[in-house]
Design a protein around this motif. Structure first.
Motif, PDB file in Angstrom:
ATOM      1  N   LYS A 203      72.023  33.192  48.361  1.00  0.00           N
ATOM      2  CA  LYS A 203      71.426  32.791  49.641  1.00  0.00           C
ATOM      3  C   LYS A 203      71.622  33.901  50.669  1.00  0.00           C
ATOM      4  O   LYS A 203      70.718  34.245  51.418  1.00  0.00           O
ATOM      5  CB  LYS A 203      72.060  31.483  50.148  1.00  0.00           C
TER       6      LYS A 203
ATOM      7  N   ILE B 112      75.212  30.679  44.029  1.00  0.00           N
ATOM      8  CA  ILE B 112      74.177  30.184  44.948  1.00  0.00           C
ATOM      9  C   ILE B 112      74.436  30.715  46.357  1.00  0.00           C
ATOM     10  O   ILE B 112      73.523  31.193  47.037  1.00  0.00           O
ATOM     11  CB  ILE B 112      74.193  28.621  44.983  1.00  0.00           C
ATOM     12  N   LYS B 113      75.707  30.621  46.760  1.00  0.00           N
ATOM     13  CA  LYS B 113      76.054  31.074  48.118  1.00  0.00           C
ATOM     14  C   LYS B 113      75.743  32.569  48.274  1.00  0.00           C
ATOM     15  O   LYS B 113      75.123  33.003  49.249  1.00  0.00           O
ATOM     16  CB  LYS B 113      77.546  30.809  48.358  1.00  0.00           C
TER      17      LYS B 113
ATOM     18  N   ASP C 233      67.907  24.651  46.430  1.00  0.00           N
ATOM     19  CA  ASP C 233      68.731  24.272  45.288  1.00  0.00           C
ATOM     20  C   ASP C 233      69.177  22.833  45.410  1.00  0.00           C
ATOM     21  O   ASP C 233      69.142  22.241  46.494  1.00  0.00           O
ATOM     22  CB  ASP C 233      69.957  25.191  45.182  1.00  0.00           C
ATOM     23  N   ASP C 234      69.533  22.253  44.288  1.00  0.00           N
ATOM     24  CA  ASP C 234      70.198  20.951  44.272  1.00  0.00           C
ATOM     25  C   ASP C 234      71.343  21.057  43.271  1.00  0.00           C
ATOM     26  O   ASP C 234      71.744  22.164  42.922  1.00  0.00           O
ATOM     27  CB  ASP C 234      69.202  19.821  43.964  1.00  0.00           C
ATOM     28  N   ASP C 235      71.830  19.917  42.813  1.00  0.00           N
ATOM     29  CA  ASP C 235      72.999  19.977  41.927  1.00  0.00           C
ATOM     30  C   ASP C 235      72.718  20.709  40.615  1.00  0.00           C
ATOM     31  O   ASP C 235      73.623  21.252  39.995  1.00  0.00           O
ATOM     32  CB  ASP C 235      73.487  18.553  41.603  1.00  0.00           C
ATOM     33  N   ASP C 236      71.477  20.711  40.197  1.00  0.00           N
ATOM     34  CA  ASP C 236      71.170  21.250  38.865  1.00  0.00           C
ATOM     35  C   ASP C 236      70.414  22.569  38.874  1.00  0.00           C
ATOM     36  O   ASP C 236      70.517  23.348  37.935  1.00  0.00           O
ATOM     37  CB  ASP C 236      70.287  20.253  38.090  1.00  0.00           C
TER      38      ASP C 236
ATOM     39  N   ALA D  62      68.190  25.866  40.967  1.00  0.00           N
ATOM     40  CA  ALA D  62      67.957  26.692  42.153  1.00  0.00           C
ATOM     41  C   ALA D  62      66.609  27.380  41.959  1.00  0.00           C
ATOM     42  O   ALA D  62      66.210  27.686  40.835  1.00  0.00           O
ATOM     43  CB  ALA D  62      69.058  27.733  42.306  1.00  0.00           C
TER      44      ALA D  62
ATOM     45  N   ASP E 199      76.345  27.377  39.427  1.00  0.00           N
ATOM     46  CA  ASP E 199      77.488  28.103  40.000  1.00  0.00           C
ATOM     47  C   ASP E 199      77.372  28.158  41.529  1.00  0.00           C
ATOM     48  O   ASP E 199      76.572  28.918  42.071  1.00  0.00           O
ATOM     49  CB  ASP E 199      77.527  29.518  39.416  1.00  0.00           C
ATOM     50  N   PRO E 200      78.187  27.334  42.225  1.00  0.00           N
ATOM     51  CA  PRO E 200      78.075  27.270  43.690  1.00  0.00           C
ATOM     52  C   PRO E 200      78.302  28.633  44.360  1.00  0.00           C
ATOM     53  O   PRO E 200      77.649  28.964  45.344  1.00  0.00           O
ATOM     54  CB  PRO E 200      79.165  26.283  44.106  1.00  0.00           C
ATOM     55  N   THR E 201      79.226  29.428  43.793  1.00  0.00           N
ATOM     56  CA  THR E 201      79.483  30.737  44.403  1.00  0.00           C
ATOM     57  C   THR E 201      78.251  31.626  44.274  1.00  0.00           C
ATOM     58  O   THR E 201      77.881  32.341  45.213  1.00  0.00           O
ATOM     59  CB  THR E 201      80.671  31.425  43.698  1.00  0.00           C
TER      60      THR E 201
ATOM     61  N   GLY F 171      72.072  28.110  38.959  1.00  0.00           N
ATOM     62  CA  GLY F 171      72.041  26.794  39.605  1.00  0.00           C
ATOM     63  C   GLY F 171      73.352  26.041  39.452  1.00  0.00           C
ATOM     64  O   GLY F 171      73.705  25.210  40.291  1.00  0.00           O
TER      65      GLY F 171
END
Ligand SMILES: Nc1ncnc2c1ncn2[C@@H]1O[C@H](COP(=O)(O)OP(=O)(O)OP(=O)(O)O)[C@@H](O)[C@H]1O
Length: 615
Positions: free
Chosen positions: A82, A78-79, A104-107, A109, A74-76, A72
């Motif tokens: 997805k 998450i991407k 997901d949100d900022d914290d 997923a 780590d934006p990469t 959650g």
């Protein structure tokens, strides 16, 4: 040297490491992702907690699987997830737990999915009297599970790669079983592996994992077939095939105990018996060599006698030239046991309706006929047509030592490795000028090079780079095509000789070869009857028996390995050959006096005629 700095670094690292195992513990009633109100915890797995939640938007219950905090954050990751779980979202099958969304949100997923009102087979097994199911109980769930796997493998080209009892859920209301985590388990654990050092080096759960998957090879349906075998093994015997000690090395080198032995070892006193065909089929699923496993979950059902035929198109599978000694009997025993039990799919799915039964005369086991004398050759010097001393079949098919250490193995380079390469259609209906062997891919999917001039294409196949610790096909490997129902509805001579050069023989030459084959089968008492004493099923099935007994792929075809093991590979074409006794037509048979028993040649000729003509 600044020790305080390095100790800070160490504690930072520890803090980072902690995050990999930290899972959020939300409370009931809380709303997550502006959409899901948590109700109660459904369970906890290796990667996090699964909550029952109300989807406030669509007003339905969902299971919300929270992913490890590290993902959650780590934006990469998450991407990537997805993208990689999209295929899981696309799977739509009554026996697959439906994935609804990746949120997901900022914290945090999470994955929202179909809520299954039931329990996992792992949970259910724990509630049984002896910690094991009976085969009847497993047989209730198996068809749905196998359907789901065939659908995912051959229609959606997705491999689960983490099939195990805790990923199969049985609904409380009926016997529907659903496979959970399809397409996502692997992605999540791979992502975790990349983000942290705390995970296993490979995705999936080791005790249920095929040796190929453990080696990081490209995913294949046979990985899931292995895992399904390991799952059934545990459900029936209480533990997976390998569960203690050095599992990775056992995976590649040890043959698991039978399930009966495992029950004894664990002192399980269940009163039910595990039928021998279940033992044989599960052993085949657990074969170290993927080519010797049932090629699809549907085939597994057929082998267990739970379904008569399967409609799926599977990848052809390639028979390695020589199997590990200790493995050969496993599949051979599987095939023989299943054949003997009358549950073999081979007989059901490959015996064409119109294929006539073996002539009673030839089928008789009571009075074995003397061996047929090889027929005179009219167009070839005797020295050429006289069979050479039988070479050792193992030598004919011998493969050099298995290539390479693990380090040399291909790793999974595919960014979405759970997605399998397009299934290659089986070799069914191949014309002689489009030989099956030449049309087949190697194990890695690379197209096969054309046959060398003067060399049978079946012998010209390159080695499929197999797993390091499993005997691999090698230069000189001959390919055995899978068997499939002949489109004509019977086994014509073109179908029974699927590989060159025999496929390109003259009709007389093929008849001659077939005649020789029947002689050998008869000598080995395979061409007579099934084991229950009923009438035999003809040449095709006698070949299956021969192949099963000789550790060959039991496809019922006179392919390269089969002919080689009969020392018939080098027989030249004999365009002038004439059957010693022409096929006796049904009309002439009717006319003949009941006292006139056909002689041996007539019986052989009749049998050949039947094979060709559906007589
Ligand atoms: N869709 C669902 N519907 C109802 N309950 C579920 C669902 N998915 C999971 N559960 C419950 O949550 C538990 C944990 O599931 P999860 O998938 O996280 O773990 P697992 O498969 O047991 O382990 P691992 O994470 O190692 O694969 C399951 O054992 C099951 O009881």
């Amino acid at each position: 040297m600044d020790l305080s700095h390095s100790s800070n670094q160490a504690s930072d690292a520890a803090a980072d490491f902690d995050q990999t195992v930290k899972v959020r513990t939300p409370s009931a009633g809380a709303v997550y992702f502006n959409r899901y109100r948590l109700s109660r915890v459904l369970g906890r797995g290796g990667m996090g907690v699964v909550w029952l939640a109300d989807d406030l938007k669509l007003e339905r219950p969902v299971a919300l699987k929270f992913l490890p905090s590290l993902i959650g954050l780590d934006p990469t990751a998450i991407k990537e997830l997805k993208t990689e779980t999209r295929r899981g979202l696309e799977l739509s099958h009554p026996n697959i737990v439906r994935i609804y969304d990746f949120v997901d949100d900022d914290d945090e997923a999470a994955i929202s999915m179909e809520f299954v009102n039931g329990k996992t087979l792992s949970e259910l097994r724990a509630t049984t009297d002896h910690g094991v199911f009976t085969t009847e109980q497993v047989a209730k769930w198996l068809p749905g599970v196998c359907d789901a796997l065939d659908y995912a493998h051959f229609q959606r080209k997705v491999v689960h790669r983490d099939l195990k009892p805790s990923n199969i859920m049985a609904m409380s209301m009926d016997d529907t079983a659903k496979i959970a985590d399809f397409g996502i388990a692997r992605s999540i654990s791979d992502t975790m592996q990349r983000l942290s050092i705390s995970q296993l080096g490979v995705s999936g759960t080791l005790p249920y994992m095929s040796p190929q998957q453990a080696m990081g090879e490209r995913p294949a349906p046979t990985d899931d077939v292995y895992s399904l075998g390991a799952t059934i093994y545990e459900l029936l015997s209480g533990k997976p095939p390998f569960y203690r000690g050095d599992i990775p090395s056992q995976l590649t080198s040890k043959i698991p105990s039978t399930m009966v032995e495992r029950r004894e070892e664990l002192e399980i006193k269940a009163s039910d018996q595990i039928p021998k065909e279940w033992e044989a089929v599960i052993a085949a699923c657990l074969n170290k060599d993927p080519n010797l496993r049932p090629p699809s979950a549907g085939k597994l059902l057929e082998l267990l006698g739970l379904r008569s035929t399967t409609n799926v198109t599977t990848q052809p599978y390639i028979q390695p030239a020589v199997q590990h000694k200790s493995r050969v009997p496993v599949y051979a025993a599987a095939a023989v046991a299943v054949l003997a039990a009358g549950a073999a799919y081979y007989f059901r799915s490959t015996t064409p309706q119109a294929l006539p039964a073996t002539s009673p005369a030839l089928a008789s086991t009571a009075a074995p006929a003397p061996a047929l004398t090889p027929p005179p050759q009219t167009n070839a010097p005797a020295a050429t047509v006289t069979p050479a001393p039988h070479p050792n079949p193992a030598a004919v098919q011998a493969a050099p030592p298995a290539p390479g250490p693990a380090a040399a193995m291909p790793t999974t380079a595919d960014p979405a490795p759970a997605v399998i390469a397009a299934a290659t259609p089986p070799a069914a209906g191949l014309a002689p000028d489009a030989p099956a062997a030449a049309a087949m891919p190697t194990q890695q999917g690379a197209p096969a090079p054309p046959a060398q001039p003067g060399q049978p294409a079946a012998l010209a196949m390159p080695a499929a780079a197999g797993p390091a610790l499993v005997t691999s096909p090698a230069p000189g490997t001959m390919i055995q095509p899978p068997v499939s129902e002949p489109p004509e509805g019977y086994w014509s001579i073109e179908r029974i000789f699927p590989t060159p050069p025999q496929a390109g023989y003259s009709e007389a030459g093929r008849r001659h070869l077939l005649y020789e084959v029947q002689r050998i089968l008869k000598e080995k008492s395979l061409y007579s009857s099934t084991q229950d004493g009923k009438e035999g099923k003809g040449t095709h099935n006698a070949i299956i028996l021969y192949q099963a007994k000789n550790g060959l792929l039991p496809n019922g075809l006179l392919d390269g390995p089969t002919l080689a093991s009969m020392a018939l590979m080098d027989k030249p074409d004999a365009p002038e050959w004439k059957s010693p006794a022409p096929a006796v037509s049904s009309t002439s048979r009717k006319r003949s006096s009941p006292k006139e028993e056909p002689n041996l040649f007539q019986r052989a000729g009749k049998s050949i005629g039947r094979l060709f003509n559906r007589d």
